[in-house]
Design a protein around this motif. Structure first.
Motif, PDB file in Angstrom:
ATOM      1  N   PHE A  36       0.463  -1.277  -0.150  1.00 43.79           N
ATOM      2  CA  PHE A  36      -0.043   0.060  -0.167  1.00 43.79           C
ATOM      3  C   PHE A  36       0.874   1.275   0.170  1.00 43.79           C
ATOM      4  O   PHE A  36       1.748   1.355   0.336  1.00 43.79           O
ATOM      5  CB  PHE A  36      -0.767   0.191   1.275  1.00 43.79           C
ATOM      6  N   LYS A  37       0.361   2.028  -1.244  1.00 41.78           N
ATOM      7  CA  LYS A  37       1.413   3.605  -0.735  1.00 41.78           C
ATOM      8  C   LYS A  37       0.664   4.418  -1.426  1.00 41.78           C
ATOM      9  O   LYS A  37      -0.386   4.412  -2.230  1.00 41.78           O
ATOM     10  CB  LYS A  37       2.547   2.993  -1.068  1.00 41.78           C
ATOM     11  N   LEU A  38       0.685   6.011  -0.396  1.00 41.95           N
ATOM     12  CA  LEU A  38      -0.657   7.271  -0.866  1.00 41.95           C
ATOM     13  C   LEU A  38       0.754   8.055  -1.003  1.00 41.95           C
ATOM     14  O   LEU A  38       1.709   8.071  -0.316  1.00 41.95           O
ATOM     15  CB  LEU A  38      -0.942   7.669   0.079  1.00 41.95           C
ATOM     16  N   ASN A  39       1.221   8.383  -2.499  1.00 42.15           N
ATOM     17  CA  ASN A  39       2.012   8.901  -2.686  1.00 42.15           C
ATOM     18  C   ASN A  39       1.792  10.833  -2.689  1.00 42.15           C
ATOM     19  O   ASN A  39       0.928  11.124  -2.671  1.00 42.15           O
ATOM     20  CB  ASN A  39       2.685   9.662  -4.401  1.00 42.15           C
ATOM     21  N   GLN A  40       3.070  11.469  -2.897  1.00 41.34           N
ATOM     22  CA  GLN A  40       2.900  13.295  -2.412  1.00 41.34           C
ATOM     23  C   GLN A  40       1.970  13.323  -4.051  1.00 41.34           C
ATOM     24  O   GLN A  40       2.253  13.220  -4.761  1.00 41.34           O
ATOM     25  CB  GLN A  40       3.970  14.092  -2.403  1.00 41.34           C
ATOM     26  N   ASN A  41       0.731  14.315  -3.752  1.00 40.91           N
ATOM     27  CA  ASN A  41       0.297  14.366  -4.860  1.00 40.91           C
ATOM     28  C   ASN A  41       1.036  15.810  -5.627  1.00 40.91           C
ATOM     29  O   ASN A  41       2.260  16.454  -4.443  1.00 40.91           O
ATOM     30  CB  ASN A  41      -1.235  16.137  -4.522  1.00 40.91           C
ATOM     31  N   TYR A  42       0.563  15.992  -6.860  1.00 41.23           N
ATOM     32  CA  TYR A  42       1.788  16.874  -7.776  1.00 41.23           C
ATOM     33  C   TYR A  42       0.604  17.543  -8.461  1.00 41.23           C
ATOM     34  O   TYR A  42      -0.265  17.398  -9.252  1.00 41.23           O
ATOM     35  CB  TYR A  42       2.433  15.745  -8.899  1.00 41.23           C
ATOM     36  N   PRO A  43       0.401  18.750  -8.427  1.00 38.44           N
ATOM     37  CA  PRO A  43       1.642  19.373  -8.227  1.00 38.44           C
ATOM     38  C   PRO A  43       1.643  19.894  -7.058  1.00 38.44           C
ATOM     39  O   PRO A  43       0.128  19.903  -6.620  1.00 38.44           O
ATOM     40  CB  PRO A  43       1.350  21.153  -9.160  1.00 38.44           C
ATOM     41  N   ASN A  44       1.639  20.387  -6.364  1.00 33.69           N
ATOM     42  CA  ASN A  44       1.418  20.852  -4.768  1.00 33.69           C
ATOM     43  C   ASN A  44       3.342  22.060  -4.356  1.00 33.69           C
ATOM     44  O   ASN A  44       4.165  21.481  -4.572  1.00 33.69           O
ATOM     45  CB  ASN A  44       2.132  19.233  -4.092  1.00 33.69           C
ATOM     46  N   PRO A  45       2.229  23.038  -4.253  1.00 35.29           N
ATOM     47  CA  PRO A  45       1.091  23.630  -3.988  1.00 35.29           C
ATOM     48  C   PRO A  45       0.653  23.821  -5.722  1.00 35.29           C
ATOM     49  O   PRO A  45       1.178  23.783  -6.690  1.00 35.29           O
ATOM     50  CB  PRO A  45       0.683  25.188  -3.667  1.00 35.29           C
ATOM     51  N   PHE A  46      -0.892  23.823  -5.613  1.00 27.67           N
ATOM     52  CA  PHE A  46      -1.544  24.056  -6.989  1.00 27.67           C
ATOM     53  C   PHE A  46      -2.257  24.718  -6.658  1.00 27.67           C
ATOM     54  O   PHE A  46      -3.386  24.942  -5.212  1.00 27.67           O
ATOM     55  CB  PHE A  46      -2.649  22.067  -6.393  1.00 27.67           C
ATOM     56  N   ASN A  47      -3.155  25.136  -8.045  1.00 25.86           N
ATOM     57  CA  ASN A  47      -4.511  25.700  -8.274  1.00 25.86           C
ATOM     58  C   ASN A  47      -4.641  25.440  -9.127  1.00 25.86           C
ATOM     59  O   ASN A  47      -4.532  25.807 -10.808  1.00 25.86           O
ATOM     60  CB  ASN A  47      -3.999  27.221  -8.509  1.00 25.86           C
ATOM     61  N   PRO A  48      -6.060  25.350  -9.540  1.00 26.66           N
ATOM     62  CA  PRO A  48      -7.050  24.422  -8.453  1.00 26.66           C
ATOM     63  C   PRO A  48      -7.209  22.976  -8.219  1.00 26.66           C
ATOM     64  O   PRO A  48      -8.202  22.565  -7.808  1.00 26.66           O
ATOM     65  CB  PRO A  48      -8.628  24.747  -8.742  1.00 26.66           C
ATOM     66  N   VAL A  49      -6.068  21.719  -9.533  1.00 26.56           N
ATOM     67  CA  VAL A  49      -6.069  21.449  -8.859  1.00 26.56           C
ATOM     68  C   VAL A  49      -4.869  20.469  -9.216  1.00 26.56           C
ATOM     69  O   VAL A  49      -3.670  20.611  -9.769  1.00 26.56           O
ATOM     70  CB  VAL A  49      -6.662  20.647 -11.965  1.00 26.56           C
ATOM     71  N   THR A  50      -5.087  19.093  -8.459  1.00 29.75           N
ATOM     72  CA  THR A  50      -4.215  18.547  -8.291  1.00 29.75           C
ATOM     73  C   THR A  50      -4.151  16.638  -8.534  1.00 29.75           C
ATOM     74  O   THR A  50      -4.585  16.486  -8.194  1.00 29.75           O
ATOM     75  CB  THR A  50      -3.079  18.762  -6.928  1.00 29.75           C
ATOM     76  N   LYS A  51      -3.220  16.461  -8.766  1.00 33.70           N
ATOM     77  CA  LYS A  51      -3.205  14.444  -9.465  1.00 33.70           C
ATOM     78  C   LYS A  51      -2.519  13.862  -7.360  1.00 33.70           C
ATOM     79  O   LYS A  51      -1.726  14.266  -7.192  1.00 33.70           O
ATOM     80  CB  LYS A  51      -2.223  14.336 -10.637  1.00 33.70           C
ATOM     81  N   ILE A  52      -3.125  12.467  -6.835  1.00 29.57           N
ATOM     82  CA  ILE A  52      -3.351  12.133  -5.709  1.00 29.57           C
ATOM     83  C   ILE A  52      -2.469  11.173  -6.661  1.00 29.57           C
ATOM     84  O   ILE A  52      -3.407  10.127  -7.919  1.00 29.57           O
ATOM     85  CB  ILE A  52      -4.215  12.517  -5.266  1.00 29.57           C
ATOM     86  N   SER A  53      -1.964  10.186  -6.500  1.00 30.33           N
ATOM     87  CA  SER A  53      -1.656   9.202  -6.296  1.00 30.33           C
ATOM     88  C   SER A  53      -1.191   8.035  -5.173  1.00 30.33           C
ATOM     89  O   SER A  53      -0.724   7.965  -4.510  1.00 30.33           O
ATOM     90  CB  SER A  53      -0.796   8.583  -7.796  1.00 30.33           C
TER      91      SER A  53
END
Length: 810
Positions: free
Chosen positions: A726-743
């Motif tokens: 199991f793994k939750l990766n850091q979102n990208y981009p971060n900071p974001f405005n207004p959409v970011t991707k979480i894998s």
């Protein structure tokens, strides 16, 4: 158990086991048509009538839509292996064939035309039939040989008349000026039978006098095995609890014995044929088309063959004919037949795609079809809505929703749409050529929780057409998933119709029954430019016709911050929903390749008498203007003196802002673009159809907006390679405005949740909640409606919890 003849399986086991009904029947597909002369793909032919003179020579009649709805007849001389289109002198649909022998054929067409060939179709003569007062009326025909026949019509405008010819239709003599029929059959020069709205009639003097031997206003079919033995069928009443019935006679129709009276199907059997007094077949439609069979003289029927993708836009069963109990043909509405020489078989499905499906795994029950309707009207009758909410209530809040695509290609603006008719059919492009449109493996497939090997749609999941997979297995997203791939090569006759864009559209829809998504259906739509030229300034629109109960008192609104277009009741109460009619709409979730949400504008059913520039779109120019946030006449929508793209974006419950004040049959365009799509490039758009019900008609809009704001976003499979942990990766981009991707990664099938919280710990958005297969996933989080600040994304699964910090900066 339903009291329909289709489902009356209470034959005793001994009877069933004693009858050989060809369990291993073989059905062979026979193509009627090929590529049309324009090169735009296969012609679109709807078959209405099918007759064979012998085992080799047969005729099929109907309508060819690529020839402006011209009547068409095709002929085979080799049992259906090859078919040739005959040259006719009629522009009207061919509704009935009477095949006297391989050379002599009579055909009844719309608008009162009857035509004849005595040369096996090489030439045709239009018979000098008496005129009819309306083009909507047609003659029913019956011929006993090449010269002697009758025409009749049961229509008050035509004064119910019956005529006879004894010279092959050169002249006609009226035999009865007050009695006409919806079906007529003569067995000899003097003896005939017919049905009309008054019942069943018998004549013994060539039609001069008729005796009414059974009174029933719902009769629709009969068949006589010989001059004495026959069967009679009625349909269910649409306005009462009266069910369909069947009777049998053994004395030429003078007396009838009731066989059953509880058929709940919407249509009676048709194309009935008996081979002896016990065994018969019939063509029947209830939810799906099929051939039903009786082995006890019509008392009980069962369904030996389940045809699925054989219905037209009007959802009728295609024509059927058998020359004996083994050899027969089943015609479909779309260019092809099936032939059997081993009888109809037992639950043998020639292929597994459907024309129509029901997405109903949660609070919504919605029809969808394989001609571009995301939510389709009900197939149970004309002008009936198909989006039931809540499921099982018999209340509906959305009539249908379709789409339109336009772009500039080599300087020409081309439009393909599924609203006014449909330019789309099930199929795909292979090697630059469109294939499929009328081939049975193309259409809707559906899988649901619990499906596996042995379920036809699961076993035949169309991976080659682009249906999603998880590893090598069909991908089930949520509790129910459906898939279809479409092409736009059919032209449906818009005024000023353009050439096709050559678009291939794959629609993957899915729904969940968890609390957070039980009022939503998701649609993942992939559009591929299969043209050799680029698409420039392309728009993709959803056309949504919301009918909240009563269709004529609705209003439209939108919320650009939420990516929401919606409809709601314009009055406080509805006859079906009462004082709490819901609101319903489309929520934009995500997109690629520049197809961002651009506008949401209203239009109205022309029956609502809207201003001239706000009616239904009928031309490519109309579609393009609405897509560009203009009315049909090319003028912008303005508020406070400024042009606006998002119309009626106020708050109905508080009465603030820009609100519609017209109750009508309101509809809306929800448009993404403009964007450019290179030849061969694919864009993907995800939306959700959602509904909500509040404490009143205006509060329902508030509830819908709240639901849109918290609706979990789509989760996409990135890779089916099984991860180790199991793994939750850091979102990208971060900071974001207004959409970011979480894998994130899931090493084994498990229940998991992915949630976003604000810094105080309040749940902001549920991104996923449910059972997840092993794999690697990503999801887009849109913070457009949130304030700048720090947000926490937390993943919870079996023995695993992790959180990441995300920073929204506006």
């Amino acid at each position: 158990m339903k009291s329909s003849i289709l489902w009356r399986f209470f034959l005793c086991a001994a009877i069933l086991l004693s009858v050989n009904f060809s369990l291993n029947a073989q059905w062979i597909k026979q193509q009627v048509q090929g590529v049309d002369s324009s090169g735009f793909g296969q012609e679109s032919f709807s078959a209405y009538t099918l007759k064979f003179a012998d085992a080799n020579t047969g005729y099929i009649g109907g309508t060819n839509y690529n020839y402006q709805n011209s009547g068409s007849i095709y002929k085979t001389i080799n049992g259906g292996v090859n078919w040739n289109r005959l040259t006719l002198n009629t522009a009207f649909n061919v509704q009935q064939l009477e095949v006297i022998n391989p050379l002599i054929v009579y055909a009844a067409c719309d608008s009162g035309q009857v035509i004849r060939t005595i040369t096996g179709g090489l030439s045709w003569t239009t018979l000098n039939t008496p005129p009819l007062p309306s083009t909507l009326i047609r003659w029913r025909i019956s011929f006993i040989n090449s010269l002697t026949g009758w025409i009749t019509t049961d229509n008050p405008a035509a004064t119910n008349k019956t005529y006879q010819t004894t010279n092959g239709g050169t002249s006609w003599a009226i035999v009865n000026s007050s009695t006409g029929f919806t079906k007529i059959n003569f067995q000899s020069a003097t003896k005939g039978v017919g049905i009309n709205s008054n019942g069943f009639f018998v004549t013994t003097n060539s039609g001069t006098n008729w005796t009414n031997t059974l009174t029933d206003s719902l009769l629709s079919e009969f068949y006589f095995l010989n001059s004495n033995t026959g069967w009679l069928f009625s349909r269910k009443s649409a306005a009462s609890s009266i069910k369909g019935k069947s009777w049998k006679t053994t004395n030429s129709g003078q007396n009838w014995t009731l066989l059953y009276s509880n058929d709940s199907g919407s249509r009676a059997p048709k194309d009935v044929i008996f081979f002896d007094e016990q065994t018969g077949y019939a063509n029947y439609y209830i939810n799906k088309s099929g051939i039903i069979k009786t082995t006890n003289g019509g008392v009980n029927w069962f369904n030996p063959t389940d045809f699925r993708l054989v219905t037209s836009a009007n959802y009728y069963a295609g024509p059927m004919t058998f020359i004996n109990n083994s050899t027969g043909w089943y015609g479909t509405a779309d260019d092809f037949l099936y032939k059997t020489t081993t009888g109809p078989g037992n639950l043998v499905n020639p292929f597994f795609a459907d024309y129509i499906k029901i997405q109903n795994s949660n609070n919504i029950s919605s029809y969808t079809d394989s001609r571009g309707s995301l939510t389709a009207p009900s197939p149970l009758g004309s002008n009936l809505p198909g989006f039931e909410y809540p499921k099982g209530s018999n209340n509906y809040c959305l009539f249908n929703s379709t789409f339109a695509l336009s772009a500039v290609v080599n300087g020409d603006t081309l439009v393909s749409q599924s609203y006014n008719g449909s330019d789309f059919r099930a199929g795909q492009f292979i090697g630059g050529n469109e294939v499929g449109s009328r081939l049975g493996e193309y259409g809707l497939y559906q899988i649901k929780t619990g499906d596996g090997s042995g379920v036809p749609d699961y076993d035949h999941w169309p991976v080659s057409q682009g249906a999603p997979v998880s590893g090598s297995l069909p991908q089930l997203t949520g509790n129910q998933s459906s898939f279809v791939t479409l092409t736009d090569m059919t032209r449906t006759g818009l005024t000023g119709e353009t050439a096709p864009l050559k678009a291939e559209v794959k629609i993957y829809q899915y729904s969940f029954n968890d609390d957070l998504r039980k009022d939503a259906i998701y649609y993942k739509i992939s559009i591929t430019n299969k043209n050799t030229a680029d698409w420039n300034n392309a728009y993709f629109s959803f056309l949504v016709d919301t009918d909240i109960g009563t269709a004529t008192d609705d209003r439209m609104g939108c919320d650009s911050a939420l990516g929401l277009g919606y409809g709601y009741n314009g009055v406080a109460t509805d006859p079906g929903y009462g004082s709490t009619p819901p609101a319903v709409g489309y929520k934009f979730v995500s997109s690629t390749n520049g197809f961002i949400l651009n506008s949401c504008v209203p239009f109205y059913n022309v029956g609502s008498a809207p201003p001239p520039c706000l009616g239904d779109p009928y031309t490519p120019h109309d579609f393009r203007n609405y897509q560009k946030a203009l009315d049909k006449c090319g003028e912008p929508f303005t508020y406070n003196g400024l042009p606006r793209n998002f119309i009626f974006n106020g708050d109905p419950q508080t009465g603030t802002g820009w609100l519609s004040n017209v109750n009508a049959d309101a509809r809306f365009f929800m448009t993404l673009g403009p964007a450019n799509l290179a030849a061969g490039e694919t864009a993907t758009i995800i939306v959700a159809a959602i509904a909500a019900r509040g404490t009143g008609y205006l509060n329902s809009v508030t509830k819908l907006k709240q639901y849109a704001a918290t609706l979990p976003l789509d989760v996409q499979t990135v890779s089916s390679v099984v991860p180790k942990e199991f793994k939750l990766n850091q979102n990208y981009p971060n900071p974001f405005n207004p959409v970011t991707k979480i894998s994130y990664s899931v090493p084994k099938a498990s229940f998991m949740e992915l949630n976003v919280y604000d810094i105080s710990g309040r749940l902001v958005k549920n991104l996923f909640s449910g059972n997840s297969q092993a794999g690697n996933y990503e999801v887009h989080f849109n913070g457009e409606s949130l304030a700048s600040g720090i947000y926490i994304c937390r993943m919870n699964s079996e023995n695993y919890t992790n959180a990441i910090k995300m920073i929204l900066v506006k």
